[in-house]
Design a protein around this motif. Structure first.
Motif, PDB file in Angstrom:
ATOM      1  N   UNK A 274       0.834  -1.205   0.000  1.00  0.00           N
ATOM      2  CA  UNK A 274       0.000   0.000   0.000  1.00  0.00           C
ATOM      3  C   UNK A 274       0.870   1.256   0.000  1.00  0.00           C
ATOM      4  N   UNK A 275       0.644   2.140  -0.988  1.00  0.00           N
ATOM      5  CA  UNK A 275       1.457   3.354  -1.096  1.00  0.00           C
ATOM      6  C   UNK A 275       0.623   4.628  -1.143  1.00  0.00           C
ATOM      7  N   UNK A 276      -0.694   4.483  -1.351  1.00  0.00           N
ATOM      8  CA  UNK A 276      -1.534   5.677  -1.460  1.00  0.00           C
ATOM      9  C   UNK A 276      -2.933   5.352  -0.959  1.00  0.00           C
ATOM     10  N   UNK A 277      -3.466   6.246  -0.116  1.00  0.00           N
ATOM     11  CA  UNK A 277      -4.834   6.068   0.367  1.00  0.00           C
ATOM     12  C   UNK A 277      -5.657   7.282  -0.036  1.00  0.00           C
ATOM     13  N   UNK A 278      -6.874   7.018  -0.522  1.00  0.00           N
ATOM     14  CA  UNK A 278      -7.780   8.095  -0.911  1.00  0.00           C
ATOM     15  C   UNK A 278      -9.110   7.866  -0.210  1.00  0.00           C
ATOM     16  N   UNK A 279      -9.668   8.913   0.388  1.00  0.00           N
ATOM     17  CA  UNK A 279     -10.986   8.810   1.016  1.00  0.00           C
ATOM     18  C   UNK A 279     -11.905   9.812   0.328  1.00  0.00           C
ATOM     19  N   UNK A 280     -12.827   9.302  -0.474  1.00  0.00           N
ATOM     20  CA  UNK A 280     -13.749  10.174  -1.192  1.00  0.00           C
ATOM     21  C   UNK A 280     -14.918  10.539  -0.279  1.00  0.00           C
ATOM     22  N   UNK A 281     -15.460  11.730  -0.405  1.00  0.00           N
ATOM     23  CA  UNK A 281     -16.560  12.193   0.451  1.00  0.00           C
ATOM     24  C   UNK A 281     -16.209  11.945   1.914  1.00  0.00           C
ATOM     25  N   UNK A 282     -15.052  12.446   2.305  1.00  0.00           N
ATOM     26  CA  UNK A 282     -14.495  12.073   3.607  1.00  0.00           C
ATOM     27  C   UNK A 282     -15.372  12.471   4.779  1.00  0.00           C
ATOM     28  N   UNK A 283     -16.330  13.395   4.548  1.00  0.00           N
ATOM     29  CA  UNK A 283     -17.197  13.847   5.631  1.00  0.00           C
ATOM     30  C   UNK A 283     -18.329  12.864   5.904  1.00  0.00           C
ATOM     31  N   UNK A 284     -18.507  11.888   5.028  1.00  0.00           N
ATOM     32  CA  UNK A 284     -19.723  11.083   5.071  1.00  0.00           C
ATOM     33  C   UNK A 284     -19.841  10.253   6.353  1.00  0.00           C
ATOM     34  N   UNK A 285     -21.049  10.266   6.918  1.00  0.00           N
ATOM     35  CA  UNK A 285     -21.277   9.587   8.199  1.00  0.00           C
ATOM     36  C   UNK A 285     -21.079   8.082   8.093  1.00  0.00           C
ATOM     37  N   UNK A 286     -21.190   7.518   6.903  1.00  0.00           N
ATOM     38  CA  UNK A 286     -21.079   6.059   6.837  1.00  0.00           C
ATOM     39  C   UNK A 286     -19.639   5.559   6.982  1.00  0.00           C
ATOM     40  N   UNK A 287     -18.676   6.449   7.085  1.00  0.00           N
ATOM     41  CA  UNK A 287     -17.323   5.988   7.418  1.00  0.00           C
ATOM     42  C   UNK A 287     -17.216   5.569   8.874  1.00  0.00           C
ATOM     43  N   UNK A 288     -18.217   5.968   9.653  1.00  0.00           N
ATOM     44  CA  UNK A 288     -18.194   5.600  11.071  1.00  0.00           C
ATOM     45  C   UNK A 288     -19.029   4.341  11.256  1.00  0.00           C
ATOM     46  N   UNK A 289     -18.429   3.311  11.833  1.00  0.00           N
ATOM     47  CA  UNK A 289     -19.154   2.058  12.038  1.00  0.00           C
ATOM     48  C   UNK A 289     -20.239   2.248  13.081  1.00  0.00           C
ATOM     49  N   UNK A 290     -21.419   1.685  12.816  1.00  0.00           N
ATOM     50  CA  UNK A 290     -22.575   1.892  13.685  1.00  0.00           C
ATOM     51  C   UNK A 290     -22.675   0.899  14.826  1.00  0.00           C
ATOM     52  N   UNK A 291     -21.996  -0.230  14.739  1.00  0.00           N
ATOM     53  CA  UNK A 291     -22.028  -1.169  15.866  1.00  0.00           C
ATOM     54  C   UNK A 291     -20.689  -1.897  15.962  1.00  0.00           C
TER      55      UNK A 291
END
Ligand code: ADP
Ligand code: ZN
Ligand code: ZN
Length: 691
Positions: A274-291
């Motif tokens: 792994x050499x590059x990470x991209x997070x699209x729509x980084x503000x989106x709430x679904x990046x946070x796990x719900x359980x």
């Protein structure tokens, strides 16, 4: 950015020939790894190796996190490793250190992060045909590389895009970059070019591209395959069939996949190059796990990049205020794409004052007129409402009765499609009563509006229009969402009405009008993050308009047209909005200035849940530290599926202080258990998003 302590290396390993014991983590809430005897045939014993071990009476999958020469407990109490899964190569030291960091940060056991993140193939001990199924999976994972064809030519980047690509590609080492660009400004083009440059310079390298939702992957997947026809690309998300997900994981783990496109769970993929990470729509709430482990994939992506010494690119039209603050403080590099990449102009945002224009069935005159005009021009409109069903509640005008879920502390919504009341939280469902259960009145009213009612209103108001509704109910069937969206793309729809599902990512070409029907609920919410979410949602829906260059409008129905949030929206002034929100948060001592954690408890009664939290608070107050423990309170949804829920907020002036406190406190809490005679389940959430 998460804590700055990056000294988590995998445990020291003595020379492997001398090692007689293996430390193994399993998917159980244990504070320390378990110790096993390596066994006679120890060729496969190594840190990072997967294995099968016995815990109690069960055989489970484990990951070896270290080897040791001396036994930490009496030899006869140590069991042997049942089997080393040598067919799967070892997970690397970075992956071990990263999962360990995540576990410590989110206050869970290492194995609950590491082992729990393994694909279905590695969730239970292999059966007799495991070896042959591995072979099949490897063949499947290889097939993702499409047949040779020419790559679709990329548009020539504009100056801002080039600067962004350079910022990422020219960097050596950890380089977090926040790319702030309106929808359609060409952020995705930047991600693709950065990946392209990476792979051109280092053919074995891997790139991880995270997206918020499964629904977004087909479009982006197609774009990736067009752009990189020769590169093996795999997708990782929870909606995949088990075999497909295992094959994709394996291709990533074995370094065969160059590009991994995935939702939040993909942040834990094993990616040796792994050499590059991209997070699209980084503000989106679904990046946070719900359980389970309540991790933030966005935050972990930044941490993973830091541990790897790799660049990470966060992109959004409305960055999370957490990320924005990092950029303002100079810890992330901020780059902007201020204009749409194509000729398309931004839509004009206007407020419809509901005090002046009385809505009829939820629709006010100006929006109705704009819809008629749009359809008359042969263009498309999109009407957004964030509630599904017909009406959020059914009520009795005579006595005031309102429909509620018997198991949850919420209203039960009316769905006209099946004539039933539905609980959107627990799934409870019952036909609408013929008369009021309290007074017998037979005239019950549907109160408020949801997607189904809005669809009905629109059909009545625009009899000639082709109207399509998209929400979770209309798209339950597999493939239904795709078919509906295809109809919009093909021009077979004039008006699309729906929830959040229609807001994200879709590149509709002929949409020139966007209507937002009930923005006000979020303006007056108790949640301090509600304005941030509302601003992001409206801008995102607005981003669907005018993409192909049609002049376009966004109409927002509201009773508070003079609200500063709307003033900022009209000017597309994210900076101004963020500045005022951050000033408010700083003054009020809220995140991102003050780190928080939330302890939640579930029990058969509210008293028991609150009682447990009270007990936890007195334990916490006995520890010296600078943590503040607030009063236990019922959760906003205080009863869910018959279970009562309460919460307690914990704060500390600094992240490291909060982490130290939580470790000590939760350790004691686990040891002490709930007060005698009480059955309480509890969870900790670090950096909670909803309070
Ligand atoms: P975002 O991810 O910011 O929404 P995209 O990368 O999807 O933006 O770009 C929006 C549209 O503009 C796409 O159709 C894309 O092909 C096009 N586009 C992007 N960059 C350029 C450019 N430099 N020149 C011309 N068209 C571009
Ligand atoms: Zn009644
Ligand atoms: Zn319910």
């Amino acid at each position: 950015m998460l804590g700055d302590d990056s000294s988590h290396a995998a445990r020291n390993t003595p020379s492997e020939s001398a090692a007689r014991y293996a430390e193994v983590v399993v998917d159980l809430p244990l504070t320390e790894p378990l110790t096993y005897r390596v066994g006679e045939v120890d060729g496969d014993a190594a840190a990072g190796a997967c294995c099968v071990v016995q815990v109690g009476r069960r055989e489970v999958i484990g990951v070896c996190v270290g080897l040791r020469e001396a036994a930490p407990l009496a030899e006869e109490r140590i069991r042997p490793i049942k089997r080393w899964l040598g067919e799967i190569g070892s997970l690397d030291a970075h992956w071990l250190a990263f999962t360990r960091f995540a576990a410590e940060y989110y206050q869970h056991a290492w194995g609950q992060v590491a082992v729990a993140s393994l694909p279905p193939l590695l969730r239970s001990p292999p059966g007799p045909r495991w070896a042959s199924s591995l072979k099949r999976l490897r063949a499947d994972g290889g097939r993702s590389a499409s047949t040779a064809q020419a790559a679709v030519a990329a548009p020539e980047l504009n100056a801002e895009q080039r600067a962004a690509v350079d910022a990422v590609s020219a960097q050596r080492g950890f380089a977090p970059t926040l790319l702030h660009g309106v929808t359609g400004s060409g952020k995705t083009e930047v991600y693709l070019t950065a990946i392209e440059r990476l792979l051109a310079g280092e053919p074995q390298a891997q790139a991880l591209l995270l997206v918020p939702e499964i629904g977004l992957t087909p479009q982006l997947q197609a774009r990736l395959r067009d752009r990189f026809p020769l590169q093996p690309i795999v997708c990782l998300h929870s909606g995949l069939p088990a075999a497909e997900r295992s094959a994709a994981w394996l291709a990533a783990h074995e370094g065969r996949a160059r590009i991994v496109l995935g939702t939040r769970l993909a942040v834990f993929a094993s990616l040796p190059r792994l050499r590059l990470l991209v997070v699209d729509e980084e503000h989106d709430a679904s990046y946070k796990a719900g359980d389970g482990v309540r991790y933030s994939a966005r935050d972990l992506a930044v941490k993973r990049a830091q541990m790897l010494g790799a660049p990470v690119l966060l992109g959004s039209a409305t960055p999370a205020l957490e990320s924005w603050a990092q950029a303002r403080q100079g810890r992330y590099r901020l780059l902007r794409l201020p204009q749409r990449a194509t000729e398309a102009a931004q839509p004009q945002v206007e407020m419809v004052d509901l005090r002046q224009h009385k809505p009829v069935n939820g629709l006010a005159g100006p929006l109705r007129a704009a819809l008629e005009q749009t359809i008359a021009c042969g263009e498309q409109a999109l009407v957004f409402i964030n509630r599904r069903g017909y009406a959020p509640v059914v009520g009795c005008g005579a006595c005031g009765w309102l429909s509620t879920c018997p198991q949850c502390a919420v209203f039960a919504a009316y769905h006209k499609t099946d004539g039933a009341l539905h609980c959107h939280h627990c799934g409870w469902r019952r036909p609408v009563p013929r008369c009021c259960p309290t007074c017998g009145n037979q005239d019950l009213d549907a109160v408020g509006h949801g997607t189904q009612r809005l669809e009905e209103t629109l059909r009545a108001a625009l009899p000639a229009a082709r109207i399509l509704r998209i929400d979770r109910d209309s798209t339950r069937r597999r493939g239904a969402a795709g078919a509906a969206l295809a109809a919009v793309h093909a021009g077979a729809t004039d008006v699309l009405v729906g929830t959040q599902m229609i807001a994200k990512g879709h590149d509709f070409q002929r949409v020139s009008l966007v209507g937002i029907v009930n923005a006000d609920a979020q303006l007056v919410s108790h949640d301090f993050r509600a304005p941030e979410r509302l601003f992001a949602t409206i801008l995102q829906v607005a981003g669907r308009a005018g993409r192909s260059g049609l002049p376009s409008r966004v109409l927002v129905q509201t009773r508070y047209p003079e609200h500063p949030l709307f003033a900022a929206l009209r000017r597309f002034d994210y900076d101004g909005f963020a500045r005022s929100q951050l000033a408010e948060r700083q003054a009020a001592g809220l995140p991102p200035f003050v780190p928080q954690a939330l302890l939640t408890a579930q029990a058969k009664s509210l008293e028991a849940a609150l009682g447990f939290l009270g007990h936890a608070r007195s334990l916490g107050r006995r520890l010296d530290g600078q943590a503040t423990l607030y009063d236990p309170v019922p959760m906003p949804l205080a009863r869910l599926a018959g279970v009562f829920r309460a919460q307690m907020l914990v704060e500390a002036p600094q992240r490291s202080l909060l982490q130290g406190f939580l470790r000590q406190w939760l350790g004691q809490l686990r040891e002490a258990g709930p007060p005698p005679g009480q059955r309480v389940r509890w969870q900790i959430e670090v950096d909670p998003q909803e309070i």
